[in-house]
Design a protein around this motif. Sequence first.
Motif, PDB file in Angstrom:
ATOM      1  N   LEU A 191       0.679  11.910   6.029  1.00  0.00           N
ATOM      2  CA  LEU A 191       2.398  11.824   5.660  1.00  0.00           C
ATOM      3  C   LEU A 191       3.416  11.616   4.191  1.00  0.00           C
ATOM      4  CD1 LEU A 191       3.694  11.709   9.352  1.00  0.00           C
ATOM      5  CD2 LEU A 191       2.756  13.818   8.245  1.00  0.00           C
ATOM      6  N   THR A 192       4.330  12.377   4.064  1.00  0.00           N
ATOM      7  CA  THR A 192       5.389  11.430   2.731  1.00  0.00           C
ATOM      8  C   THR A 192       6.674  11.289   4.237  1.00  0.00           C
ATOM      9  OG1 THR A 192       4.480  12.657   1.533  1.00  0.00           O
ATOM     10  CG2 THR A 192       6.896  12.166   0.786  1.00  0.00           C
ATOM     11  N   LEU A 193       7.389  10.107   3.838  1.00  0.00           N
ATOM     12  CA  LEU A 193       8.293   9.344   4.626  1.00  0.00           C
ATOM     13  C   LEU A 193       9.352   8.765   4.328  1.00  0.00           C
ATOM     14  CD1 LEU A 193       6.307   9.112   8.120  1.00  0.00           C
ATOM     15  CD2 LEU A 193       7.201  10.562   7.828  1.00  0.00           C
ATOM     16  N   GLY A 194      10.179   8.586   3.889  1.00  0.00           N
ATOM     17  CA  GLY A 194      10.996   7.216   3.094  1.00  0.00           C
ATOM     18  C   GLY A 194      10.652   7.246   1.568  1.00  0.00           C
ATOM     19  N   GLY A 195      10.168   9.270   0.692  1.00  0.00           N
ATOM     20  CA  GLY A 195       9.408   9.014  -0.235  1.00  0.00           C
ATOM     21  C   GLY A 195       8.255   8.357  -0.897  1.00  0.00           C
ATOM     22  N   PHE A 196       6.884   7.895   0.728  1.00  0.00           N
ATOM     23  CA  PHE A 196       5.962   7.488  -0.025  1.00  0.00           C
ATOM     24  C   PHE A 196       4.918   8.108   1.211  1.00  0.00           C
ATOM     25  CE2 PHE A 196       9.102   3.534   0.296  1.00  0.00           C
ATOM     26  CZ  PHE A 196       8.696   3.135  -1.467  1.00  0.00           C
ATOM     27  N   THR A 197       3.884   8.236   0.274  1.00  0.00           N
ATOM     28  CA  THR A 197       3.105   9.976   0.863  1.00  0.00           C
ATOM     29  C   THR A 197       1.765   8.752   1.750  1.00  0.00           C
ATOM     30  OG1 THR A 197       3.216  11.367  -0.667  1.00  0.00           O
ATOM     31  CG2 THR A 197       0.852  11.308   0.455  1.00  0.00           C
ATOM     32  N   ASP A 198       1.335   8.410   2.331  1.00  0.00           N
ATOM     33  CA  ASP A 198       0.387   7.995   3.130  1.00  0.00           C
ATOM     34  C   ASP A 198      -0.012   8.457   4.123  1.00  0.00           C
ATOM     35  OD1 ASP A 198      -1.189   5.554   2.539  1.00  0.00           O
ATOM     36  OD2 ASP A 198       0.684   4.000   3.820  1.00  0.00           O
ATOM     37  N   PHE A 199      -1.650   7.550   4.865  1.00  0.00           N
ATOM     38  CA  PHE A 199      -2.311   7.647   5.424  1.00  0.00           C
ATOM     39  C   PHE A 199      -1.229   7.667   7.180  1.00  0.00           C
ATOM     40  CE2 PHE A 199      -5.644   7.870   2.110  1.00  0.00           C
ATOM     41  CZ  PHE A 199      -5.353   8.978   2.256  1.00  0.00           C
ATOM     42  N   VAL A 200      -1.664   7.837   8.163  1.00  0.00           N
ATOM     43  CA  VAL A 200      -1.301   7.155   9.667  1.00  0.00           C
ATOM     44  C   VAL A 200      -2.866   7.186  10.013  1.00  0.00           C
ATOM     45  CG1 VAL A 200       0.080   7.907  11.523  1.00  0.00           C
ATOM     46  CG2 VAL A 200       1.216   9.472   9.531  1.00  0.00           C
ATOM     47  N   ALA A 202     -10.220   1.892  -3.109  1.00  0.00           N
ATOM     48  CA  ALA A 202      -9.229   2.262  -2.788  1.00  0.00           C
ATOM     49  C   ALA A 202      -8.366   3.114  -3.441  1.00  0.00           C
ATOM     50  CB  ALA A 202      -8.365   0.890  -2.449  1.00  0.00           C
ATOM     51  N   GLU A 203      -8.424   2.765  -4.856  1.00  0.00           N
ATOM     52  CA  GLU A 203      -7.849   3.707  -5.792  1.00  0.00           C
ATOM     53  C   GLU A 203      -8.703   4.502  -5.848  1.00  0.00           C
ATOM     54  OE1 GLU A 203      -7.206   0.760  -9.375  1.00  0.00           O
ATOM     55  OE2 GLU A 203      -5.570  -0.304  -8.317  1.00  0.00           O
ATOM     56  N   TYR A 204     -10.122   4.948  -6.368  1.00  0.00           N
ATOM     57  CA  TYR A 204     -10.418   6.263  -6.186  1.00  0.00           C
ATOM     58  C   TYR A 204     -10.034   6.629  -5.219  1.00  0.00           C
ATOM     59  CZ  TYR A 204     -15.007   8.817  -6.626  1.00  0.00           C
ATOM     60  OH  TYR A 204     -15.820  10.214  -6.546  1.00  0.00           O
ATOM     61  N   LEU A 205     -10.806   6.586  -3.501  1.00  0.00           N
ATOM     62  CA  LEU A 205     -10.189   6.994  -3.111  1.00  0.00           C
ATOM     63  C   LEU A 205      -9.085   8.104  -2.215  1.00  0.00           C
ATOM     64  CD1 LEU A 205     -13.031   4.898  -0.895  1.00  0.00           C
ATOM     65  CD2 LEU A 205     -13.710   7.147  -1.036  1.00  0.00           C
ATOM     66  N   THR A 206      -8.160   7.440  -2.276  1.00  0.00           N
ATOM     67  CA  THR A 206      -6.395   7.126  -2.429  1.00  0.00           C
ATOM     68  C   THR A 206      -6.206   8.880  -2.505  1.00  0.00           C
ATOM     69  OG1 THR A 206      -5.805   5.317  -2.038  1.00  0.00           O
ATOM     70  CG2 THR A 206      -4.205   7.087  -1.896  1.00  0.00           C
ATOM     71  N   PRO A 207      -6.356   8.999  -4.059  1.00  0.00           N
ATOM     72  CA  PRO A 207      -5.455  10.630  -3.972  1.00  0.00           C
ATOM     73  C   PRO A 207      -6.946  11.349  -3.964  1.00  0.00           C
ATOM     74  CG  PRO A 207      -6.439   8.734  -5.973  1.00  0.00           C
ATOM     75  CD  PRO A 207      -6.406   8.626  -4.719  1.00  0.00           C
ATOM     76  N   ILE A 208      -8.358  11.928  -3.971  1.00  0.00           N
ATOM     77  CA  ILE A 208      -9.433  12.101  -3.401  1.00  0.00           C
ATOM     78  C   ILE A 208      -8.556  12.858  -1.991  1.00  0.00           C
ATOM     79  CG2 ILE A 208     -11.526  12.840  -2.672  1.00  0.00           C
ATOM     80  CD1 ILE A 208     -12.298  10.909  -4.861  1.00  0.00           C
ATOM     81  N   MET A 209      -8.636  11.858  -0.739  1.00  0.00           N
ATOM     82  CA  MET A 209      -8.155  12.060   0.296  1.00  0.00           C
ATOM     83  C   MET A 209      -6.942  12.522   1.099  1.00  0.00           C
ATOM     84  SD  MET A 209     -10.567   9.461   2.672  1.00  0.00           S
ATOM     85  CE  MET A 209     -10.079   7.674   1.890  1.00  0.00           C
ATOM     86  N   GLN A 210      -5.707  12.391  -0.400  1.00  0.00           N
ATOM     87  CA  GLN A 210      -4.629  12.722   0.069  1.00  0.00           C
ATOM     88  C   GLN A 210      -4.578  14.385  -0.311  1.00  0.00           C
ATOM     89  OE1 GLN A 210      -1.796  10.560  -1.867  1.00  0.00           O
ATOM     90  NE2 GLN A 210      -1.528   8.789  -0.202  1.00  0.00           N
ATOM     91  N   LYS A 211      -5.127  14.705  -1.487  1.00  0.00           N
ATOM     92  CA  LYS A 211      -5.147  15.870  -2.032  1.00  0.00           C
ATOM     93  C   LYS A 211      -5.758  16.429  -0.875  1.00  0.00           C
ATOM     94  CE  LYS A 211      -7.020  19.151  -6.362  1.00  0.00           C
ATOM     95  NZ  LYS A 211      -7.214  18.918  -6.894  1.00  0.00           N
ATOM     96  N   GLU A 212      -6.805  16.453  -0.257  1.00  0.00           N
ATOM     97  CA  GLU A 212      -7.418  17.010   0.665  1.00  0.00           C
ATOM     98  C   GLU A 212      -7.002  17.486   1.970  1.00  0.00           C
ATOM     99  OE1 GLU A 212     -12.243  16.981   2.916  1.00  0.00           O
ATOM    100  OE2 GLU A 212     -11.990  16.327   1.237  1.00  0.00           O
ATOM    101  N   LEU A 213      -6.064  15.979   2.439  1.00  0.00           N
ATOM    102  CA  LEU A 213      -5.103  16.415   3.613  1.00  0.00           C
ATOM    103  C   LEU A 213      -3.571  16.562   3.510  1.00  0.00           C
ATOM    104  CD1 LEU A 213      -6.134  12.939   4.738  1.00  0.00           C
ATOM    105  CD2 LEU A 213      -6.871  14.930   5.769  1.00  0.00           C
ATOM    106  N   MET A 214      -3.343  16.849   2.866  1.00  0.00           N
ATOM    107  CA  MET A 214      -1.737  17.613   2.434  1.00  0.00           C
ATOM    108  C   MET A 214      -1.268  18.881   1.811  1.00  0.00           C
ATOM    109  SD  MET A 214       0.707  14.737   2.848  1.00  0.00           S
ATOM    110  CE  MET A 214       1.661  15.585   2.008  1.00  0.00           C
TER     111      MET A 214
END
Length: 443
Positions: free
Chosen positions: A314-323, A431-443
Amino acid sequence: GRFRAHAAVVSWGGWGVTSHGLPSSITMRITVATASLVMVAMPSMGFLPTVRHQGARAQRRNLRMAAKCDVMVVGCGLPSRGMGWFHSLQMLNGECPSAELNHIVEPWFLGGGKEVTGMASNWRVPYNTTNARPPTFAQGPAGEEFAAFKEEWEPKGCAFHASLETVPPPTGPRMALIAGRTADNPKLLRDVIEAGCTKVMLEKPGATTVADLVDMSAYAKEKGVDVYMGYNKNIASYITKAREVEAKTEGAKTKLVTLNAYERDELEECFTRNSEGLLKNMAIHELALAATFYGMRASNVETVEVNEENSECLTLGGFTDFVKVEFTMTTTEGTSVTIFADRCGGAEAMAIVSDSTGKEVFTSTLPDEALKAEVEKKMADFPDVMPYFWQQESDYRSLKERCAVMAVSNERGAPEGVATIEIAIAALELAEYLTPIMQKELM
């Protein structure tokens, strides 16, 4: 058991003899700086003494057993809530036999934070509920609480400092335990090394970026200082048990689970306060485990499979992250491990081992049932203390003890099972490698 042992050692020229008063079938070893006398009591034969001269290595080992490591904590934090405070209290209470805490450096509560209010000291939470943490903006006499902590322990020999500048230079091996703000760590690491520390313990994740960690590692190597990380799950019993089963199970696959206890309406504040993201914060322990025991590196991960049904971004308060997010990494060598992290899932960690057919054959948890009962009692006895401190206190204690023993030995390298700054780099790179890959897949 039911006996009393009496022994007197007289040594000369590096040799020793004893007088004794032991019952039969008891073996006793008496060691002095340069000799070891072994006495074996047999039921009908009396004592059979064997004396052997020890070499220099054994002498050093014996001296280390009696020595304590001079420890300095940098970034103590608020009593009952700060990780540095809990580390400090364990050493001050003598729970780490090889560590002697002589200096606490706390720039905030001994400086600009003396008069401020902070988290209330009267919050109460039941074990393993969604409210198992203090309210974020509660008011309480934070400065006064730290002052009381200082007043209790300073007369007993632990010096308190607002700055490293007032800490006297060490007269022997000294270990610094840095538990302040992550963003301050690059400078603090250099400062404690320049102040003469020979070993450093650094709370996770160590730095906010891989580049900072790499620079810190290079500087420490240049100065001949080993840096250990506060990844206590590396030595946790639930991980050790799972790995033992894994080693005996053909085609075994392991799933590492970590759960936090946020409510849905608290997620925006959570995203803001932990803006580095779930993988760099909550799940960084699991990435460190993956790097340590499964050889995972950003450079050798061939595939990343995200379980979308068990993930949410989700994107909450201007921050995109995993629940929550569940994913499986597989290396170019064919090694795989699954990680599941859920901010709203509870308050525990698990290691689940499956066989080659996918059947779950073993699950270990933190806390287990016995520890859960112990934690509940301590939470009742000490309701102001963060609950997860009690869940992991034995691991925190063991981690410091292992590092202190290594520090006082003056030997290079890492204690068994303890993560180094190199593992921290690998975990943060993942962490830096995985975050954008998985966010792209889930958003």
